[in-house]
Design a protein around this motif. Structure first.
Motif, PDB file in Angstrom:
ATOM      1  N   LEU A 311     -10.969  -4.385  45.476  1.00 33.22           N
ATOM      2  CA  LEU A 311     -12.278  -4.775  46.006  1.00 33.22           C
ATOM      3  C   LEU A 311     -13.354  -3.836  45.480  1.00 33.22           C
ATOM      4  CD1 LEU A 311     -11.980  -5.497  49.844  1.00 33.22           C
ATOM      5  CD2 LEU A 311     -12.339  -7.139  47.983  1.00 33.22           C
ATOM      6  N   MET A 327     -14.636  -5.896  52.825  1.00 32.20           N
ATOM      7  CA  MET A 327     -13.501  -6.594  53.460  1.00 32.20           C
ATOM      8  C   MET A 327     -13.983  -7.832  54.221  1.00 32.20           C
ATOM      9  SD  MET A 327     -10.887  -3.672  54.923  1.00 32.20           S
ATOM     10  CE  MET A 327     -12.009  -2.443  55.576  1.00 32.20           C
ATOM     11  N   ALA A 330     -15.006 -10.484  51.781  1.00 27.82           N
ATOM     12  CA  ALA A 330     -13.822 -11.058  51.118  1.00 27.82           C
ATOM     13  C   ALA A 330     -13.190 -12.094  52.053  1.00 27.82           C
ATOM     14  CB  ALA A 330     -12.815  -9.964  50.772  1.00 27.82           C
ATOM     15  N   TYR A 331     -13.136 -11.749  53.321  1.00 25.02           N
ATOM     16  CA  TYR A 331     -12.593 -12.681  54.312  1.00 25.02           C
ATOM     17  C   TYR A 331     -13.398 -13.974  54.333  1.00 25.02           C
ATOM     18  CZ  TYR A 331     -11.289 -14.616  58.842  1.00 25.02           C
ATOM     19  OH  TYR A 331     -10.865 -15.458  59.839  1.00 25.02           O
ATOM     20  N   GLN A 334     -13.044 -16.330  51.332  1.00 27.25           N
ATOM     21  CA  GLN A 334     -11.803 -17.131  51.377  1.00 27.25           C
ATOM     22  C   GLN A 334     -11.861 -18.162  52.500  1.00 27.25           C
ATOM     23  OE1 GLN A 334      -9.797 -16.927  48.716  1.00 27.25           O
ATOM     24  NE2 GLN A 334     -11.313 -15.374  48.127  1.00 27.25           N
ATOM     25  N   LEU A 341      -7.508 -14.696  55.254  1.00 31.09           N
ATOM     26  CA  LEU A 341      -6.849 -13.422  54.938  1.00 31.09           C
ATOM     27  C   LEU A 341      -6.610 -12.659  56.235  1.00 31.09           C
ATOM     28  CD1 LEU A 341      -8.900 -12.271  51.807  1.00 31.09           C
ATOM     29  CD2 LEU A 341      -6.703 -13.469  51.866  1.00 31.09           C
ATOM     30  N   GLN A 345      -4.000  -7.699  54.910  1.00 29.60           N
ATOM     31  CA  GLN A 345      -4.308  -7.999  53.502  1.00 29.60           C
ATOM     32  C   GLN A 345      -5.641  -7.387  53.103  1.00 29.60           C
ATOM     33  OE1 GLN A 345      -3.901 -12.290  53.895  1.00 29.60           O
ATOM     34  NE2 GLN A 345      -1.956 -12.261  52.780  1.00 29.60           N
ATOM     35  N   LEU A 346      -6.634  -7.485  54.000  1.00 31.14           N
ATOM     36  CA  LEU A 346      -7.964  -6.948  53.691  1.00 31.14           C
ATOM     37  C   LEU A 346      -7.931  -5.423  53.564  1.00 31.14           C
ATOM     38  CD1 LEU A 346      -9.909  -9.294  56.099  1.00 31.14           C
ATOM     39  CD2 LEU A 346     -10.125  -9.298  53.602  1.00 31.14           C
ATOM     40  N   TRP A 347      -7.249  -4.771  54.521  1.00 31.29           N
ATOM     41  CA  TRP A 347      -7.189  -3.296  54.503  1.00 31.29           C
ATOM     42  C   TRP A 347      -6.437  -2.823  53.267  1.00 31.29           C
ATOM     43  CZ3 TRP A 347      -9.967  -1.445  58.716  1.00 31.29           C
ATOM     44  CH2 TRP A 347     -10.143  -0.057  58.761  1.00 31.29           C
ATOM     45  N   ILE A 404     -13.063  -4.115  60.718  1.00 31.97           N
ATOM     46  CA  ILE A 404     -13.463  -4.816  59.496  1.00 31.97           C
ATOM     47  C   ILE A 404     -14.793  -5.546  59.705  1.00 31.97           C
ATOM     48  CG2 ILE A 404     -12.891  -6.820  58.030  1.00 31.97           C
ATOM     49  CD1 ILE A 404      -9.896  -5.876  58.312  1.00 31.97           C
TER      50      ILE A 404
END
Ligand SMILES: [Zn+2]
Length: 426
Positions: A311, A327, A330-331, A334, A341, A345-347, A404
């Motif tokens: 990332l 993060m 990104a979530y 998707q 996610l 997965q994000l962490w 997050i």
């Protein structure tokens, strides 16, 4: 030996490909043992070795430091420059801003502010673009060294399609990059990245010079952009009609396991296959992709092709250095593509996944014995709302989710690199 007592979370494997439960370690009451800058043990409290105990309390969550796989140091001051997609944005805001770095005094001020911001936000490792200016690049390296930061930095190389004050010739670009590489690559925690801005600002001669440098120093990184925006992709086809975008870099020997390409939003199957075969990495910068309207990154398509993804904040097209936001975005990117996610997965993407993207996973990215003690003390009571949310969290997954989506620099209480405190909120 120092023993930190806290709640401790760390990824230890890839949750996209391995059993989720085996992809992390979570100690609701744990210890982290550190000796000589290295992690020597981690586990449940009660099993810790003897040493000087620092009890961080129940409101502290210890996590590996964040890894930002793509950002532009000189663009810190222009965050939030709005309007226009990539190419217009570069001409209107970015190039004039980068021109200011011919003045070392200006570079010094921004370098100091940059590492303050990165550390304040819990970013302990980053892959960083400088400008074309060797002196400014030297200043970014020196400031990273002074702060004890784990940085991979490179002088931008560009010799066409930009204002004159940001252009150089391929020969000077090669020579200056080489000097900086020799001075800084593998010096302590620092590494050098050969950094052609992107194909459109590069003549074949410049890419050849970058490739020659890479051949001479195969251990050095290559850092550039790819397929961020559809107009950019079409332009690359005009400038290099005989090849797809990824092939342009490949034909100059610029793709291998030490290559990090920012974005990759519009890659073709053939390009993904090429990147996978070469081992090249993608830096996914969701905040920037949303801000510039570049497109929606197809994470699983890239992962399924076997390409490693980290990332990135992509400051200054990204609007914050915060990897919490990276993060969260990104979530969301998707989510709108009907894929959810998980917090694990994000962490992972923001820590160990980023370290893998930068080929630094044996050194950093997770809290495991033998690795450098690069970690954060996060404050579960950072704000009244974070405190309320953390209190009601029913699992580590839930606790991470709250951070997050609501975390920011206020949640970073302290930061350590190689066991040394590099940031404290007070
Ligand atoms: Zn960028």
């Amino acid at each position: 030996m120092k023993i930190y007592r806290a709640r401790i979370f760390t990824p230890v494997a890839d949750p996209f490909t391995s059993d989720v439960a085996a992809s992390y370690r979570w100690y609701d009451d744990g210890y982290l043992a550190i000796d000589n800058g290295r992690i020597t043990g981690i586990g449940e409290w009660g099993r810790q070795p003897a040493g000087d105990v620092v009890d961080l309390g129940r409101e502290a969550l210890v996590s590996p430091g964040f890894v930002d796989t793509h950002l532009h140091a000189p663009q810190l001051e222009m965050i939030g420059s709005y309007g226009g997609h990539l190419l217009e944005w570069l001409n209107r805001y970015t190039f004039p801003t980068e021109g200011k770095f011919s003045d070392p005094e200006h570079a010094r001020v921004v370098a100091k502010a940059l590492f303050d911001e990165l550390l304040r936000n819990g970013t302990l490792t980053a892959l960083i673009f400088s400008t074309i200016h060797p002196e400014a690049t030297d200043i970014f390296f020196a400031e990273a060294e002074r702060r004890g930061f784990r940085g991979i930095i490179g002088k931008t190389m560009m010799d066409r399609n930009a204002p004159d004050f940001l252009l150089e010739n391929a020969r000077d670009s090669y020579r200056q990059s080489r000097e900086l590489l020799i001075r800084w690559h593998n010096k302590g925690l620092l590494r050098y990245a050969i950094t052609p801005r992107f194909a459109p600002t590069s003549t074949p001669e410049l890419l050849e010079a970058a490739g020659a440098l890479k051949k001479e120093f195969p251990d050095a990184y290559v850092h550039t952009h790819i397929s961020e925006n559809r107009t950019e992709v079409a332009w690359v086809h005009e400038l290099f009609p005989e090849a797809e975008y990824a092939d342009v870099y490949d034909r100059y020997g610029l793709l291998d396991g030490k290559t990090v390409l920012a974005h990759g939003v519009h890659l073709t199957e053939e390009e993904l296959d090429l990147l996978s075969r070469r081992g090249a990495r993608i830096s996914h910068c969701p905040n920037s992709n949303l801000f510039l309207g570049s497109g929606l990154f197809k994470l699983h398509r890239v992962l399924d092709a076997g390409v490693v993804v980290g990332l990135g904040s992509d400051i200054g097209a990204g609007t914050t250095p915060s990897m919490f936001t990276a993060m969260a975005d990104a979530y969301k990117v998707q989510q709108v593509q009907n894929i959810s996610l998980s917090p694990f997965q994000l962490w992972f993407l923001a820590t160990l996944g980023g370290a893998r993207a930068l080929s630094l996973e044996t050194e950093t990215g997770s809290l495991e014995s033998g690795k450098s003690a690069d970690f954060l003390v996060l404050d579960l009571k950072a704000t009244p709302l974070v405190a309320m949310r953390s209190e009601r969290a029913s699992s580590i997954e839930d606790l991470l989710a709250g951070l997050i989506f609501m975390g920011d620099d206020r949640a970073v209480k302290k930061a350590f690199i190689a066991g040394r405190e590099v940031w404290s909120a007070h």
